[in-house]
Each structure stands twice: as C-alpha cells, then as structure tokens.
Write a protein that holds these residues in place. Structure first.
Motif, PDB file in Angstrom:
ATOM      1  N   VAL A   1       0.837  -1.207   0.000  1.00  9.21           N
ATOM      2  CA  VAL A   1       0.000   0.000   0.000  1.00  9.21           C
ATOM      3  C   VAL A   1       0.871   1.256   0.000  1.00  9.21           C
ATOM      4  O   VAL A   1       0.645   2.191  -0.779  1.00  9.21           O
ATOM      5  CB  VAL A   1      -0.948  -0.022   1.211  1.00  9.21           C
ATOM      6  N   ALA A   2       1.879   1.301   0.872  1.00  8.50           N
ATOM      7  CA  ALA A   2       2.748   2.479   0.937  1.00  8.50           C
ATOM      8  C   ALA A   2       3.515   2.658  -0.361  1.00  8.50           C
ATOM      9  O   ALA A   2       3.751   3.797  -0.797  1.00  8.50           O
ATOM     10  CB  ALA A   2       3.716   2.348   2.111  1.00  8.50           C
ATOM     11  N   GLY A   3       3.887   1.558  -1.008  1.00  7.51           N
ATOM     12  CA  GLY A   3       4.614   1.646  -2.275  1.00  7.51           C
ATOM     13  C   GLY A   3       3.789   2.209  -3.412  1.00  7.51           C
ATOM     14  O   GLY A   3       4.335   2.618  -4.440  1.00  7.51           O
ATOM     15  N   GLY A   4       2.467   2.240  -3.243  1.00 11.76           N
ATOM     16  CA  GLY A   4       1.590   2.797  -4.270  1.00 11.76           C
ATOM     17  C   GLY A   4       1.248   4.259  -4.056  1.00 11.76           C
ATOM     18  O   GLY A   4       0.539   4.862  -4.867  1.00 11.76           O
ATOM     19  N   ILE A   5       1.722   4.831  -2.957  1.00 16.11           N
ATOM     20  CA  ILE A   5       1.480   6.248  -2.663  1.00 16.11           C
ATOM     21  C   ILE A   5       2.707   7.038  -3.088  1.00 16.11           C
ATOM     22  O   ILE A   5       3.788   6.898  -2.512  1.00 16.11           O
ATOM     23  CB  ILE A   5       1.199   6.461  -1.160  1.00 16.11           C
TER      24      ILE A   5
ATOM     25  N   SER B   1       8.760   6.097   5.593  1.00 16.01           N
ATOM     26  CA  SER B   1      10.117   6.369   5.110  1.00 16.01           C
ATOM     27  C   SER B   1      10.180   6.334   3.590  1.00 16.01           C
ATOM     28  O   SER B   1      10.795   7.196   2.960  1.00 16.01           O
ATOM     29  CB  SER B   1      11.097   5.351   5.698  1.00 16.01           C
ATOM     30  N   MET B   2       9.535   5.325   3.002  1.00 17.34           N
ATOM     31  CA  MET B   2       9.583   5.189   1.549  1.00 17.34           C
ATOM     32  C   MET B   2       8.789   6.291   0.845  1.00 17.34           C
ATOM     33  O   MET B   2       9.141   6.729  -0.248  1.00 17.34           O
ATOM     34  CB  MET B   2       9.063   3.814   1.135  1.00 17.34           C
ATOM     35  N   ILE B   3       7.721   6.774   1.464  1.00 17.24           N
ATOM     36  CA  ILE B   3       6.907   7.825   0.855  1.00 17.24           C
ATOM     37  C   ILE B   3       7.632   9.167   0.876  1.00 17.24           C
ATOM     38  O   ILE B   3       7.602   9.928  -0.098  1.00 17.24           O
ATOM     39  CB  ILE B   3       5.545   7.943   1.581  1.00 17.24           C
ATOM     40  N   LEU B   4       8.329   9.475   1.971  1.00 19.13           N
ATOM     41  CA  LEU B   4       8.817  10.836   2.188  1.00 19.13           C
ATOM     42  C   LEU B   4      10.314  11.033   1.973  1.00 19.13           C
ATOM     43  O   LEU B   4      10.758  12.180   1.833  1.00 19.13           O
ATOM     44  CB  LEU B   4       8.464  11.285   3.619  1.00 19.13           C
TER      45      LEU B   4
ATOM     46  N   ALA C   1       7.950   5.271 -10.011  1.00 18.18           N
ATOM     47  CA  ALA C   1       8.499   6.525  -9.508  1.00 18.18           C
ATOM     48  C   ALA C   1       8.997   6.381  -8.072  1.00 18.18           C
ATOM     49  O   ALA C   1       9.943   7.050  -7.655  1.00 18.18           O
ATOM     50  CB  ALA C   1       7.440   7.627  -9.586  1.00 18.18           C
ATOM     51  N   ASN C   2       8.348   5.505  -7.314  1.00 12.94           N
ATOM     52  CA  ASN C   2       8.791   5.214  -5.947  1.00 12.94           C
ATOM     53  C   ASN C   2       9.941   4.211  -5.910  1.00 12.94           C
ATOM     54  O   ASN C   2      10.406   3.863  -4.829  1.00 12.94           O
ATOM     55  CB  ASN C   2       7.629   4.646  -5.119  1.00 12.94           C
ATOM     56  N   GLN C   3      10.344   3.721  -7.094  1.00 11.17           N
ATOM     57  CA  GLN C   3      11.353   2.667  -7.196  1.00 11.17           C
ATOM     58  C   GLN C   3      10.952   1.457  -6.358  1.00 11.17           C
ATOM     59  O   GLN C   3      11.762   0.854  -5.649  1.00 11.17           O
ATOM     60  CB  GLN C   3      12.727   3.200  -6.768  1.00 11.17           C
TER      61      GLN C   3
END
Length: 452
Positions: A91-95, A128-131, A295-297
């Motif tokens: 879920v976080a990887g899709g934001i 962490s991954m989002i920001l 884009a989030n790699q």
C-alpha cells in the motif's frame, strides 16, 4: 491453549538460544561486514540457523510437542506478522508524492514532523519510503544535507512509529500477544511527543545554523526545480483504512468459531483479518498505476528479505520463549534478576535501556518479544498492573532502533536511497556518533521523566 507452553523451558539449557543469537548477529553484521555474500545467501543463513533448532528439537523432544510448537509459531505469530508487513509495504509503495519544495529550516522541520506522525499510520517503512525522496529532492541543492537524512531516520524511521501496532513491527507483535490496539497510543503518547519535540528542536537549531553558514558562500544551483506537491495513488489511503479496520475487527469481534491445526487454535476473526491483508495487497497492485510504483522505485526485494529472515527468527526464538516462560527456574534466571529489584518488582529503567540497547544492534522486533516474555508474557496483566513495564520496553524497542543503521529495517533502506541520491552518508560508526550525541541525552530525559 498455547501450544508453545507444551515445550518445557525449565529443562532447556542456554545452548538452545545460540541459533537465535546467531541469526540476529548475522543480520546485524551481514549488510555491513560482508554485504555481497549476505545479499546472495541470506536465505541460506536463515535456513541453517532454523535447522539448528528444528532438528535437535525432533531429536530431544517428542514429535507432537515439536509440531505443536512450530505450528503455533508459524500460524499464530509469523503469518499474521508478515502478512501485515506485506500489505503495508504494498500500500505504501503505491502512494507517490510528486513535486519539489524549496528547502528551508521550516520546510524540513515540517516534513520531519509530519513524517513522524505518519509513521504510526502507515508504518515506519511506509512513511520512510513515501517521504525520503521528496525530502532529498528539497535539499539536493545544498552543500551540506546529510543531517537532514540522519534526523529523518531518527524521527520517521523509528520514534514516530510508536503510537500504534501499525507503526513498528514490535508493537504489532505485542498486538498479536493480546495488547489492545490503542494501548500504545494512550501510554506512549506523552513520551513520543516529548522525544519528537526535543529532536525536532535540535534539528531546527542545526539546520538554521547550516543555512546561515551556507548563505555566506556561493551555493550550487538546485538540480530539481521547485514544483507543487501532488499526491498520487490516493486509493491506497482507503486501503490503509481497510487494514486498520481489519485489525480492529479481529480485536473486538469474537464469534467463537475456530479450527484446530496441529493443536493450534485458529479463530475465525484472525483468519478473516489475515485474508483481508492478502486481498488488500492484491487490490493495491491492481488499482495503483504502475508508473507511480516505478516513480517510488518499488521492488519486492526488501519484503522478500524480511519474510525469509523473520521465518528463521520466529523458529529460532521458540525455545528462547520457552526458557523465559520458565522464569527463575530457567536458564535465563540471571536476566530475570537483572530486570527485577530485590523484592521481585520490575526495574522499569532496566526494561527501557536493556530492550532499547539490544534493539539497536539485534533488530527491535525479536528483542521486544524476548523482554515481553521476560516481563511475564501476559498481555492483560502487562496492560494493567504492569503498564509501566510494558510502556518502557515498548518505547525502548521502538525509540532505540534509531541508534544504529541495523536497529530497524527502514534505517538501512533510507541509508541506501540517500547514498544513491548522492548524499554523503556517514559510516556505521559515524552514524552512531550522530545518534549517540543527539539521542542518548533525549533517552536519558525520557528515562528520568517516564521510566524510572
């Protein structure tokens, strides 16, 4: 019935803890001392240490007890744990947060503060991954920006995840052990806000000073022009609500329906919760544009590594839990004495510092389990008469994971991303100089105010 209780810890020596210590030390040293070997063979390391537990158990303990112990560990602890991490990771990887802000002490402080609060909602890894990339982009025009990433690890990758079971893996393990979902929110809110406030204040002083210093010299041009922030993948916010609802459902809905597998009772509400985690994972993959993940790699490597390593950890920790349950009659009686006063009452400060100190080097999730069991392992008792003890070990596990790159999974991920982006990150021990100088005084204040 708790199947692990069938394994009598009073008859086990401390040798049974050696595979557990071995796998934790491998996780701590592998990425730093022998990264190439570790990257290609970490699964083999986990398998060997797990085998060093399973094979002797079948030799020295009857097979029914071993089967019940392992099924309890896998079905009631490991699978719910890893399925939640999988759902949150996906879920976080899709934001995706697009755009770039002009760096300033206020912008950086606001992003760090927001990230610290977000960590308890989407997890320290998710936040962490989002920001981290927007924060790096905002500061990529500066000559000195390493401190921004270091404080990001302090706040977003660790301290901020202390207010819910979603925030950090140790707290979800506590939830699986019976700790109420909002217990940590109520009991760790004050220490968390104080810790965040002090660390943010220190960061702002450092950042303002460096901004003024850089203002006296010609700066390099910003390689990422300013542009408005745009949030993509908003459907994942709704899926995050579904995850939270599933967890609350499993804690409050008790239909009394269950099945038994190898002497392990599986409740309907828990099975439904875990199924929802799986469905949310697939829904996120289906509903999120591939470009946003790119884009989030986004890649499956990190969650794959976590799944494999924690499978080994959960198996290796089973005899350790049994020994701890034996208390003063077990091989770890000296450790029991270390966290207790002479009259048998718990030493709150010892729980905070020992849980935290070991979490910094041996991963905070299994360390939390060890000290949770050492404190009695009874969630209802710990939430009431043992509330101070539970709060101390919970805070220690979450907060002090920030002391090293290996204390919590997001730490090293942020380190790698920052280095790839050109940030001159400090070495393992260089980072510890930063964390020791900034965080140890903060933890001393927390210990004096809350955990004494």
């Amino acid at each position: 019935m708790n199947a692990v209780a069938h394994l009598d810890g009073a008859i086990l020596s401390w040798f049974w803890a050696m595979p557990f210590a071995g796998i934790l030390l491998s996780i701590a040293t592998g990425p730093v001392l022998y990264p190439h070997l570790w990257e290609h063979h970490y699964g083999k390391f986990a398998a060997v240490f797990a085998a060093l537990v399973v094979v002797p158990l079948f030799v020295f303990v009857d097979s029914a007890t071993v089967a019940a112990t392992l099924s309890h560990t896998v079905l009631l602890e490991y699978l719910p744990f890893i399925l939640l991490l999988l759902a949150l990771f996906t879920v976080a990887g899709g934001i995706y947060l697009e755009g770039n802000l002009h760096d300033s002490a206020f912008t950086n402080t606001a992003l760090l503060g927001f990230g610290a609060l977000l960590a308890s909602v989407v997890g320290t890894t998710g936040a962490s991954m989002i920001l981290i990339r927007p924060l790096i982009r905002a500061n990529d025009g500066r000559d000195v920006n390493v401190h921004v990433v270091i404080f990001f690890i302090f706040l977003v990758s660790n301290i901020g995840g202390s207010l819910s079971p979603l925030g950090d893996p140790p707290l979800f393990l506590g939830f699986l052990k019976g700790v109420d979902f909002f217990w940590t929110t109520r009991h760790l809110l004050a220490p968390t806000l104080l810790a965040i406030g002090i660390v943010l204040a220190v960061f702002m002083v450092i950042d303002v000073t460096l901004h003024h210093r850089e203002g006296n010299f010609p700066g390099k041009s910003d390689p990422t022009p300013d542009s408005p922030l745009r949030l993509h993948g908003k459907i994942n916010l709704l899926l995050l609500v579904v995850i939270i609802a599933a967890i609350l459902m499993s804690a409050s809905w008790k239909p009394g329906v269950s099945i038994t597998v190898l002497h392990t009772t599986l409740e309907l509400q828990d099975l439904l919760r875990d199924l929802i985690f799986v469905l949310v994972t697939f829904a996120s993959l289906w509903l999120t544009r591939a470009g946003h993940r790119a884009a989030n790699q986004f890649a499956w490597g990190p969650i794959k590594e976590v799944a494999i390593l924690f499978a080994g950890i959960f198996i290796c920790i089973a005899p350790v839990m049994a020994i701890l349950q034996a208390g003063a009659n077990g091989a770890f009686a000296p450790l029991v004495a270390l966290v207790s006063h002479g009259d048998g009452t718990p030493n709150i400060a010892a729980y905070f510092w020992l849980t935290g100190g070991l979490s910094a080097f041996l991963d905070n999730a299994p360390t939390y389990l060890v000290f949770f069991e050492l404190a009695g392992g009874n969630a209802k008792m710990l939430m009431s008469s043992g509330a101070a003890t539970l709060a101390a070990l919970s805070a220690g596990a979450v907060f002090m994971g920030a002391l090293t790159y290996i204390g919590n999974a997001p730490n090293f991920m942020v380190y790698a991303i920052a280095r790839d982006a050109g940030v001159r990150m400090p070495s393992f021990f260089g980072y510890m100089l930063w964390s020791g100088a900034v965080l140890l005084p903060v933890f001393a204040v927390l210990s004096w105010v809350f955990f004494h």
